[in-house]
Design a protein around this motif. Structure first.
Motif, short mmCIF file in Angstrom:
data_model
loop_
_atom_site.label_atom_id
_atom_site.label_comp_id
_atom_site.label_asym_id
_atom_site.label_seq_id
_atom_site.Cartn_x
_atom_site.Cartn_y
_atom_site.Cartn_z
N VAL A 156 0.88 -1.18 0.00
CA VAL A 156 0.00 0.00 0.00
C VAL A 156 0.91 1.22 0.00
N THR A 157 1.04 1.87 -1.14
CA THR A 157 1.93 3.02 -1.23
C THR A 157 1.41 4.15 -0.34
N ASN A 158 2.34 4.77 0.36
CA ASN A 158 2.00 5.86 1.27
C ASN A 158 1.31 7.01 0.54
N GLY A 159 0.68 7.86 1.34
CA GLY A 159 0.07 9.07 0.80
C GLY A 159 0.11 10.18 1.83
N ILE A 160 -0.24 11.38 1.40
CA ILE A 160 -0.26 12.55 2.28
C ILE A 160 -1.63 13.21 2.17
N THR A 161 -2.02 13.92 3.21
CA THR A 161 -3.31 14.58 3.18
C THR A 161 -3.23 15.92 2.45
N ASP B 180 11.91 25.00 -4.90
CA ASP B 180 11.97 24.81 -6.36
C ASP B 180 12.40 23.38 -6.68
N LEU B 181 13.41 22.91 -5.95
CA LEU B 181 14.00 21.59 -6.21
C LEU B 181 13.92 20.75 -4.95
N SER B 182 13.35 19.57 -5.07
CA SER B 182 13.17 18.64 -3.96
C SER B 182 14.27 17.58 -4.02
N GLU B 183 15.13 17.57 -3.01
CA GLU B 183 16.27 16.64 -2.97
C GLU B 183 15.84 15.34 -2.31
N GLN B 184 15.73 14.27 -3.12
CA GLN B 184 15.30 12.94 -2.64
C GLN B 184 16.35 11.94 -3.11
N THR C 38 7.70 10.60 2.26
CA THR C 38 6.49 11.39 1.99
C THR C 38 6.85 12.85 1.74
N GLY C 39 8.05 13.27 2.15
CA GLY C 39 8.49 14.62 1.80
C GLY C 39 8.55 14.79 0.30
N ASN C 40 8.92 13.73 -0.43
CA ASN C 40 8.95 13.79 -1.89
C ASN C 40 7.56 14.09 -2.45
N MET C 41 6.52 13.51 -1.83
CA MET C 41 5.15 13.75 -2.27
C MET C 41 4.72 15.18 -1.96
N LYS C 42 5.05 15.65 -0.76
CA LYS C 42 4.62 16.99 -0.34
C LYS C 42 5.20 18.07 -1.24
N LEU D 228 16.10 6.31 -7.98
CA LEU D 228 14.92 5.45 -8.12
C LEU D 228 14.77 4.64 -6.83
N ASP D 229 14.31 5.33 -5.81
CA ASP D 229 14.20 4.75 -4.47
C ASP D 229 12.84 5.09 -3.89
N GLY D 230 12.31 4.18 -3.08
CA GLY D 230 11.05 4.45 -2.40
C GLY D 230 9.96 4.85 -3.37
N ALA D 231 9.19 5.85 -2.98
CA ALA D 231 8.08 6.31 -3.81
C ALA D 231 8.53 7.18 -4.98
#
Length: 827
Positions: free
Chosen positions: A474-479, A653-657, A668-672, A684-687
């Motif tokens: 079940v892939t994580n999600g954010i509200t 501007d740029l999300s470091e994941q 989940t920071g990548n999603m936010k 190519l890691d996690g979500a």
């Protein structure tokens, strides 16, 4: 609400009809609830008055929700988590109740600004990082989707710690988040649940001649429930987190007090209540390890007693327990719930082992959050037996029966039993809590497609064979309520004006933004909104650390827990590379950058704390160099928390994941950040894998080794020094650290960091990914210069994030794991 109160024979002081001004309610609470003069309130008094007024509405809806759950005899899910990280409550509640503008106008008429009032509230110190934030997102979605659900955890007096930076080093201070009190919790002091520790197991024969067991003697600590309400969005549904606070079973020893032993008189009380004092006490010492285990059992025992009490109201046989109860274990911390439910069913309710185990297997589900073997909890058997003697016996019996069931004449794998046993043998026996959770649950899920594949193929491969179909994803999600509507009101208004507000409860609606990526006027407004958010963050940075930053530079953001596998160090190596390039050629054109770090290192994680020191040392040298001015700015924001994230993420501007592939379960920071229009640079890691699939390869910057390539490179004999020898820029970066360029007073200060890379094998493969990362960062800079093209990709990132709503995640749990239905609409 007043009508409800009147039906119950209770008269309410105010009707909540729109005709009644909210400011009158605020003044009434300042007067009657706080005992302050409502004619002269200060900012804190106004905040508290508003908070109590909001809570009045929530309580009314919560009571009606509880009645509805009992009236429909609905199945309920209980979400057990040692952490919740809800952030501030006020604005979240106002958004859910759809009364932001009403509140803003009311407090303005009283001479206050709503945004300033929000700053009066401290983040609730109930969690550490991603695990607790995810739990809070899921509670929000459970409420918004009207699922009958409760969250259970601990009401900590002190959070993980308050981080300050002194001379570049992290320093930990007590996070006394509730020192001014909190208006949100409802303490249930009249209901105390006893929780036992230590003692012994006693065997006896019952009236039917059966051999029975009971747990006797030891010490008892009382658990007091503290409820914090969780509303749905725009409807009448309100559920709650029930957090347990430890209370002594006796106030103090009167005999000792009368004999003059004042310290001894209260010692037992103080020791008992330390159980809920602080999140994650240090486990470097035996006393700290015991306290951690006490915390886990304390909240589990109180929770299961509460669940059983609620179930008994239905007057149903315990064979039907799983038809009405689903329990989700959020990581291994609550796994002791499995032997605790077995104890309750057998010792208290008289079920046989076979029937009790059947109930357990059908009740529990377990979410795994890590692939790091060192992060999978184990407990020394000696400690477990001393603290929880009955549970230790039950765990050994679970293990005996489990291993007995594996025996087969056809089996040729002699090592299988040792690999899957709940008990790890070695210098001392240890209980593997992940194995206990897997064996005792009907479903085990990972939190991203890649993570779940690794669980099945590698980490839990044997269990995947033993229990086919038990492991799933079940892939994580954010509200979206918190992480777009609340955190980014400016962008939310722009989206609402363009496509309406249905996305707040159906994030897939953001797809309607896709055509607008080609609209020049919409891109212009999108760019302006991002710049306004960057200006807001710039003001915050100036206020917090006294450093000015330019909102027209590229804001590169890495905010998360400091850990070697998350590779903040790789980001630093790139910063030093840019520094050297600018120093070597000051007149060359560059893309100006502001590189922002934030995050906490565990107090005992010395290498992570040294990386924080390096970040600050590099920042100090870079920011003071006149040749670098206007081209590169580096900073570390102290005390990263939810409310700080709400300021940083909309401005990114740029999300470091950039974690080592195969090591981040999801993120989940990548999603936010993608939801708020940041472009991602990542492995190519996690979500990240699924984000790339959703937003498109052309709208994300992917670099580095894949998870399979990491495994293969390790297997073939990874030699990090080869990369050092063959890459002149990398060699220059590491040599400058070794020489002490960033620590002239202590030249060897950062030598241990370089040693992990060159002498100790570079386990997280920074050097293998360095060149790909640097080259990809060059592509980032080139694209940023084309503001229209960057804005187009930014819009598409937001538009294609519908999959990553926690609403989708919770629906998957409800449909596939919990067999849970929403409640009918509450009138």
């Amino acid at each position: 609400m007043v009508e409800t109160l009147r039906q119950d024979g209770i008269s309410g002081p105010h009707d909540f009809a729109p005709a009644v001004a909210l400011k009158d309610e605020i003044r009434r609470h300042i007067w009657l609830s706080m005992g302050r003069d409502p004619a002269k309130p200060n900012r804190h008094a106004c905040f508290m008055g508003l908070a109590y007024s909001v809570r009045d509405r929530l309580i009314d809806r919560w009571i009606r929700t509880q009645r509805s759950q009992y009236d429909t005899l609905s199945k309920r899910v209980y979400f057990l988590s040692l952490e919740f990280l809800p952030g501030r409550f006020l604005m979240n509640y106002l958004i859910s109740l759809q009364m932001v503008e009403e509140a803003r106008q009311a407090v303005e008429e009283m001479g206050f600004d709503l945004d300033e009032l929000e700053e009066e509230e401290w983040d609730a110190g109930l969690g550490n990082g991603g695990l607790g934030r995810l739990a809070s997102c899921y509670m929000d979605s459970l409420a918004c989707l009207d699922y009958p659900a409760y969250g259970y955890g601990i009401r900590y007096d002190y959070g993980i710690f308050h981080q300050t930076i002194e001379n570049g080093w992290q320093r930990e201070q007590c996070d006394n988040w509730a020192r001014k009190g909190t208006p949100w919790e409802i303490r249930r002091g009249e209901y105390l649940t006893p929780v036992r520790f230590y003692g012994r197991t006693e065997i006896y024969t019952d009236a039917a001649g059966r051999e029975c067991f009971r747990w006797v003697d030891g010490e008892v600590v009382m658990a007091m429930a503290c409820d914090i309400l969780v509303p749905g969005f725009g409807d009448q549904f309100v559920t709650n987190m029930r957090l347990w606070r430890a209370k002594s079973s006796r106030e103090f020893n009167l005999d000792e007090f009368n004999q003059g032993d004042y310290i001894g008189a209260v010692e037992a009380k103080v020791q008992s209540e330390t159980i809920s004092s602080v999140l994650y006490p240090s486990d470097e010492m035996e006393q700290g390890r015991e306290l951690r285990l006490k915390q886990q059992y304390f909240f589990v025992a109180a929770t299961l007693a509460d669940i059983v009490r609620r179930y008994q109201k239905l007057n149903r046989d315990f064979s039907e327990f799983s038809d009405f109860v689903a329990i989700q274990l959020n990581d291994t911390h609550p796994a002791i719930a499995i032997p605790e439910l077995m104890r309750l069913l057998m010792d208290e309710e008289g079920l046989s082992w076979k029937k009790a185990w059947s109930v357990c297997e059908k009740t529990f589900a377990y979410t795994n959050h890590t692939v790091l073997p060192e992060a999978l909890e184990t407990w020394p058997v000696d400690l477990l037996r001393r603290l929880l003697p009955r549970h230790t016996d039950i765990i050994f019996e679970i293990n005996r029966r489990f291993l007995e069931g594996l025996k087969s004449p056809r089996s040729k794998d002699d090592g299988l039993a040792g690999r899957v046993s709940l008990i790890a043998e070695g210098v001392g026996q240890r209980v593997r809590m992940a194995h206990l959770a897997i064996v005792g649950s009907h479903t085990v899920n990972g939190v991203a497609a890649l993570h779940s594949r690794i669980l099945k193929k590698d980490l839990f491969r044997d269990f995947n064979t033993i229990f086919p179909g038990r492991l799933t994803n079940v892939t994580n999600g954010i509200t979206p309520r918190r992480w777009l509507a609340q955190a980014n009101p400016a962008l939310s208004r722009l989206i609402n004006d363009a496509i309406g507000s249905e996305w707040i409860t159906n994030l897939e609606q953001l797809r309607k933004l896709e055509p607008l990526a080609e609209d020049a006027d919409f891109r212009r407004r999108w760019i302006k909104t991002k710049r306004d958010n960057k200006k807001r963050l710039a003001r915050y940075i100036l206020r917090k650390i006294g450093l000015g930053v330019d909102p027209d530079t590229l804001f590169s953001v890495q905010v998360k827990r400091i850990h070697e596998y998350k590779r903040q160090l790789l980001n630093v190596l790139h910063v030093i590379t840019l520094y050297h390039r600018i120093r070597a050629n000051p007149d060359a054109p560059v893309v100006p950058r502001t590189v922002i770090f934030a995050g906490k290192a565990a107090p005992a994680y010395h290498q992570a704390k040294r990386i924080i020191k390096l970040i600050n040392a590099v920042a100090a040298k870079t920011n003071s160099d006149p040749d670098i001015q206007g081209k590169l700015r580096v900073l570390f924001l102290p005390n990263y928390c939810v409310s700080q994230a709400e300021k940083i993420i909309p401005a990114a501007d740029l999300s470091e994941q950039i974690s080592t592939a195969g090591m981040e379960a999801s993120g989940t920071g990548n999603m936010k950040m993608s939801l708020n229009g940041a472009l991602t640079i990542g492995t190519l890691d996690g979500a990240n894998v699924e984000i790339m699939e959703e937003v498109g390869k052309e709208n994300i910057f992917i670099f580095g080794l894949t998870a399979d390539e990491v495994v293969a490179l390790r297997g073939s004999g990874y030699r990090p020094r080869d990369y050092y020898d063959s890459d002149a820029e990398l060699r220059q970066v590491l040599d400058s650290i070794i020489r002490g360029d960033f620590s002239p007073d202590e030249p060897l200060l950062f030598a241990p960091i370089v040693e992990t890379l060159l002498q100790q094998g570079d386990y997280y493969m920074l050097l293998a990914d360095y060149r790909a990362y640097v080259n990809t960062q060059e592509a980032v800079g080139k694209l940023f210069l084309d503001r229209n093209e960057w804005a187009k990709k930014s819009i598409l990132n937001t538009a294609r994030m519908g999959k990553f709503s926690s609403d989708r995640s919770v629906k998957e749990y409800a449909d596939r794991i919990w067999n849970l239905k929403p409640l009918p609409e509450i009138g």
